[in-house]
Structure formats: structure tokens, C-alpha cells
Design an enzyme around this catalytic site. Structure first.
Site, mmCIF file in Angstrom:
data_model
loop_
_atom_site.group_PDB
_atom_site.id
_atom_site.type_symbol
_atom_site.label_atom_id
_atom_site.label_comp_id
_atom_site.label_asym_id
_atom_site.label_seq_id
_atom_site.Cartn_x
_atom_site.Cartn_y
_atom_site.Cartn_z
ATOM 1 N N HIS A 259 -109.653 -65.717 -169.155
ATOM 2 C CA HIS A 259 -108.319 -66.153 -168.756
ATOM 3 C C HIS A 259 -107.257 -65.548 -169.690
ATOM 4 O O HIS A 259 -106.314 -64.896 -169.244
ATOM 5 C CB HIS A 259 -108.245 -67.686 -168.780
ATOM 6 C CG HIS A 259 -106.911 -68.239 -168.406
ATOM 7 N ND1 HIS A 259 -106.648 -68.770 -167.160
ATOM 8 C CD2 HIS A 259 -105.751 -68.320 -169.089
ATOM 9 C CE1 HIS A 259 -105.385 -69.158 -167.112
ATOM 10 N NE2 HIS A 259 -104.814 -68.900 -168.277
ATOM 11 N N GLU A 260 -107.458 -65.761 -170.990
ATOM 12 C CA GLU A 260 -106.458 -65.241 -171.941
ATOM 13 C C GLU A 260 -106.444 -63.712 -171.926
ATOM 14 O O GLU A 260 -105.404 -63.099 -172.112
ATOM 15 C CB GLU A 260 -106.732 -65.784 -173.347
ATOM 16 C CG GLU A 260 -106.713 -67.321 -173.472
ATOM 17 C CD GLU A 260 -105.472 -67.992 -172.897
ATOM 18 O OE1 GLU A 260 -104.409 -67.336 -172.818
ATOM 19 O OE2 GLU A 260 -105.565 -69.166 -172.501
ATOM 20 N N HIS A 263 -104.008 -62.497 -169.382
ATOM 21 C CA HIS A 263 -102.636 -62.446 -169.923
ATOM 22 C C HIS A 263 -102.493 -61.240 -170.850
ATOM 23 O O HIS A 263 -101.471 -60.553 -170.850
ATOM 24 C CB HIS A 263 -102.338 -63.727 -170.715
ATOM 25 C CG HIS A 263 -102.168 -64.954 -169.866
ATOM 26 N ND1 HIS A 263 -101.261 -65.032 -168.835
ATOM 27 C CD2 HIS A 263 -102.782 -66.167 -169.902
ATOM 28 C CE1 HIS A 263 -101.333 -66.234 -168.269
ATOM 29 N NE2 HIS A 263 -102.252 -66.945 -168.898
ATOM 30 N N GLU A 289 -99.623 -65.770 -164.662
ATOM 31 C CA GLU A 289 -100.819 -66.605 -164.481
ATOM 32 C C GLU A 289 -101.707 -66.062 -163.356
ATOM 33 O O GLU A 289 -102.922 -66.254 -163.383
ATOM 34 C CB GLU A 289 -100.383 -68.046 -164.188
ATOM 35 C CG GLU A 289 -101.488 -69.084 -164.216
ATOM 36 C CD GLU A 289 -101.994 -69.430 -165.626
ATOM 37 O OE1 GLU A 289 -101.431 -68.917 -166.610
ATOM 38 O OE2 GLU A 289 -102.965 -70.192 -165.713
HETATM 39 ZN ZN ZN Z 1 -102.702 -68.978 -168.526
#
Ligand code: ZN
Length: 494
Positions: A259-260, A263, A289
Site C-alpha cells: 500500500h505505502e 504512494h 489512494e
Molecule cells: Zn494510503
């Protein structure tokens, strides 16, 4: 030096100040001893104040006036024309809020955060109530600095989703809510017992770093550290800081790291020409996101991805030796209602968000009395997800956002889910061999495509313009997301 150069220099200094503050913030959350908090808050406040004062200065307005005629013939998405257009919007917005109110909001957010940490620990909503009341009152004053037509919620939303109206989000959520409830209600039971066990953090870290290194980061441009609440930040497109946390009894760090990393890939993929300008980053939190969700879910829970990675995972954790790949993939894709937003799966997650979105509007409009908030929360959780909330720590006090008055943030998470699938449809058309590439452990064609078509743009286009450029229409369309979840649910039932 012409006005355009002068503007660039000024904005570059602003970006330097912001990123210097970012380094201090990263340090605070990753390495700083906790008693450094007070001094660090002052350091951050000082940098923030200097950056803000320099930005809202009349001189920036004069430079923008002088630059606008110089760039109007350039292509709409050229760096210079985008810089002037985006800066004009940022500048006009920043000047609407009096410094006194801004300072007050920052201070009360810090106090609220402090009170919330203790209130959550002791599950004591009453002790948090006065801080929530004060922060909400300040948000109402903030809203009054802006004009809005559909809902007082719109100026708050605009801080995270520039240009979006509350009514648009309501329309998307009105489609999502009944559809998600139905999908959850018919979700088959899936055995996931083997996802709880003995997974030594050191081994999780080693495997996680191996995975992240394949995703498309150039060497020496990123690092991964441990923290209590994972996040990603960056100080240029060549200095990306990922964080994660390891629980010794589950494998959540894998998806949290992916997830990170999503980003991080966004920041890393920003074009070099946007460095030290106000155009680096992403057009909105929802669009940003969409990419963390892409790497966490669309890639990281897909069968092709695990066709490559399941063997290394089994070698790392022999308890999975007896678990078939198909059973593992089913387990990581199951839908199961729970109490906690950050632990929620892809399907139930957006229901947690819709609940908060509704409550935030009601709080802002005074439709819910603050002292009734825990009861209202618990009743809605029962209605939305069918779960009973045992205490406020696992209920209304679970999230950090309201402690600092950050209303309007939550919807971006669900919008990210929705947008990720709108983009994914396009990606799959552009990369017909994607599944085979992922199964071969090669996500580079995917990350290259996303970098060239999305990440490189930074903030040059608005969220709507960005969505239109990729998906062909500026509308936020929940159907691809729902189709994806329905398909997944049907596959689980087999
Ligand atoms: Zn996030």
C-alpha cells in the site's frame, strides 16, 4: 530575471521549506525520542508559518498577474502554464483563511490529538468531548471562509479532493452502499486460519523488502522503516520514505507495505521537471489512494502476483507448506465484517467510510448532538455491518482524524478504491500480457505504464482532468469497482 523565473524561484523555496518540514515530520514518527515532541511541534510550526506567509504574500499575486499572459499560448498541460494555473488556485484558496484562525486550528488539533490518545487508551469518550466540540467549532469557522452551493461540507472536502462537490460523493456512495451490503451479506465463509500463526518480523521484513525492490523504484531512491502507524512521505522524487509495521502473528505487513509502496511509486514517478515546484505530488488524496490500493489489492491480492511470490513465502514461513496457493489466494480475498476500519477488507472497507462520511455531515450541520455520537455510531455499525461495538475505543474513538478536526478526509479512501478500478480497466487494455508478467515476477511494465501516464503528471491537472485523461470521462464511476468485487465474491463461492 523575468516574472516566470521569479515565480519559479519563490515556489522552489516554498517547496524546500515544505520538504524540510516533511523530514522533521518523518523523523518525529520514525526515529525521534518521544520527549522531543514539544520542541519538534515548535520547529514544525515555525517552518509552516514561514512557508505560509511567504506564499500568501501580495507579491505572489503580482507575479501571477505578470505570468498569466506569458503562458496563455502554451499547451494546457505544459509545465509553465500548469504552474501558473495551479499556483493561482492554491494562492487564492490559502489567502481566504485568516492567519489567526489557521494558528488556532493547528493548536487545537495538537491538543485534540493529545486528548484523543488518552481517551482511546481508556475508552473514555466523555474526556474527549470538549476537544471534539472545540475542533468542530473551528471547522465551522473555516467553512465560513469559503463560498459553497451544495453543502457546508464541500469546503472541507475540497482540501483533499479539489473541486469535488459533496453531492457527487453522495451519489457515488448511494450506489455503493446497498451494493456493498448485498455483496457482504452473500459473502461465502472462507478458511483463513493459516493467516494467523508464527511469522517472525525479521523474516517478514526480509521478504517484504525483496518484493518492494521489484516494483519499479530506482536504486538508492527509497527506504523502508518501521513505525507504529504506517505512512509514506517523500522529499523529492528520488527520496521516498516508506514505513510499515510487523505483527509477529500475521502477514498484514505485506499488504500494508505494498500500500505505502503505491504512494511511494506515485511520488517517485513524478517528472523530474516538477521537482522543487508546487506541481509535485498527486492531484488529490483519492487519486493518490487509487494507486496505493492498486498495488495493495489489484496487484497484491491477485493470483498472478502470488503465482510468483507464493513459493518464496512458503520458503520463508514453512507453516504454509501444507496450504495450497488457491486456498491462500481465497483467504486473502475474503470479505468479513469487523469493527475496525484499518483492518477491514476491500469489500467492507468502503462501508466503514460511508458511515463516517454521513456522520461528518450530520456533525457539521448539527444534526447529531456530540454527546450522542457514540450511540449513533454503534447503531450505524449494526445497521451497516451487522456488528456490535463493545466499547468506544473500538468504536467512535478508533480513528485519529477527528481528533485534529480533519473532517472531509475519510471519503478519499473509498474514492480511491473506486478510482483504482476505473484506471485498472484502462491498464488491462493497454497491457494485455499483464497477468503473465505478474506471474513471472515482473511488474515493471505495469509500473512503467502508470508512471508515464499518471505519476509523471503530478498536480498539473485537476483530479477530474486526471481521471478524464486516463479513464476517458471525468465522472467517478462506482461500477467497475462493484463489478470487480462481485466477480471476486463469485470466485470465492466456488
Ligand atoms: Zn494510503
Amino acid at each position: 530575471m523575468g516574472p516566470l523565473d521569479e515565480l519559479r524561484v519563490r515556489l522552489a523555496e516554498g517547496a524546500d521549506l515544505r520538504h524540510a518540514a516533511g523530514v522533521l515530520g518523518w523523523d518525529q514518527r520514525v526515529t525521534m525520542p518521544s520527549r522531543g515532541t514539544e520542541a519538534r511541534a515548535e520547529q514544525l510550526a515555525t517552518l509552516g508559518r514561514i512557508a505560509h506567509e511567504r506564499f500568501v504574500d501580495d507579491e505572489v499575486g503580482r507575479l501571477l498577474d505578470a505570468c498569466e499572459p506569458l503562458v496563455e499560448k502554451l499547451p494546457y498541460d505544459s509545465d509553465d502554464r500548469s504552474l501558473v494555473r495551479v499556483t493561482r488556485r492554491d494562492w487564492e484558496k490559502a489567502r481566504r483563511v485568516p492567519t489567526k484562525l489557521r494558528t488556532e486550528m493547528t493548536r487545537e488539533a495538537a491538543r485534540g490529538h493529545h486528548a484523543w490518545v488518552e481517551a482511546r487508551r481508556t475508552s473514555d469518550f466523555a474526556s474527549f468531548l470538549p476537544y471534539l466540540r472545540r475542533n468542530l467549532e473551528l471547522r465551522r469557522q473555516y467553512v465560513d471562509c469559503f463560498e459553497w452551493s451544495d453543502s457546508p461540507y464541500t469546503p472541507l472536502l475540497d482540501d483533499f479532493e479539489p473541486g469535488m462537490q459533496t453531492t457527487e460523493v453522495r451519489e457515488v456512495f448511494a450506489v455503493l452502499r446497498p451494493a456493498l451490503t448485498e455483496i457482504v451479506a452473500s459473502a461465502p465463509e472462507v478458511d483463513a486460519s493459516f493467516l494467523t500463526g508464527n511469522f517472525p518480523p525479521e523474516k517478514q521484513r526480509e521478504l517484504g523488502e525483496r518484493m518492494l525492490a521489484t516494483l519499479g523504484f530506482e536504486e538508492e531512491t527509497w527506504r523502508l522503516d518501521r513505525t507504529a502507524h504506517p505512512f509514506c512521505t517523500s522529499f523529492s522524487n528520488r527520496d521516498v520514505r516508506l514505513t510499515t509495521r510487523y505483527q509477529p502473528d500475521d502477514l498484514e505487513s505485506i499488504w500494508s507495505s505494498l500500500h505505502e509502496a503505491g504512494h511511494g511509486l506515485y511520488a517517485h514517478g513524478n517528472a523530474d521537471s516538477l521537482t522543487r515546484s508546487s506541481l509535485s505530488g498527486a492531484p488529490s488524496l483519492g487519486v493518490n489512494e487509487s494507486q496505493s490500493r492498486t498495488w495493495e489489492n489489484l496487484v497484491g491480492r491477485s493470483r498472478p502476483f502470488w503465482e510468483h511470490w507464493y513459493k518464496p513465502l512458503q520458503e520463508t514461513f514453512p507453516s504454509l507448506d501444507s496450504v495450497e496457493l488457491d486456498d491462500f489466494v481465497r483467504a486473502i480475498n475474503r470479505a468479513e465484517p469487523g469493527l475496525i476500519r484499518v483492518d477491514a477488507d476491500e469489500t467492507t472497507y468502503s462501508l466503514h467510510i460511508i458511515l463516517r462520511f454521513e456522520l461528518e455531515q450530520e456533525l457539521l450541520e448539527g444534526a447529531v448532538a456530540l454527546e450522542d455520537l457514540p450511540d449513533v455510531w454503534n447503531a450505524r455499525m449494526k445497521e451497516f455491518l451487522g456488528v456490535d461495538v463493545p466499547d468506544d475505543a473500538r468504536g467512535v474513538l478508533q480513528d485519529v482524524h477527528w481528533s485534529g478536526g480533519a473532517l472531509g478526509y475519510f471519503p478519499t479512501y473509498a474514492l480511491g478504491n473506486v478510482i483504482s478500478l476505473q484506471f485498472w480497466r484502462v491498464v488491462r487494455e493497454a497491457l494485455p500480457d499483464l497477468d503473465a508478467q505478474l506471474a513471472a515476477g515482473d511488474p515493471l511494465p505495469l509500473s512503467d505504464w502508470l508512471r508515464d501516464n499518471l505519476y509523471a503528471l503530478g498536480r498539473k491537472l485537476t483530479p477530474k482532468e486526471t481521471i478524464e485523461r486516463l479513464a476517458g470521462s471525468p465522472t467517478i464511476d462506482p461500477e467497475p469497482y462493484l463489478a470487480y468485487l462481485r466477480e471476486k465474491s463469485a470466485a470465492l463461492a466456488v
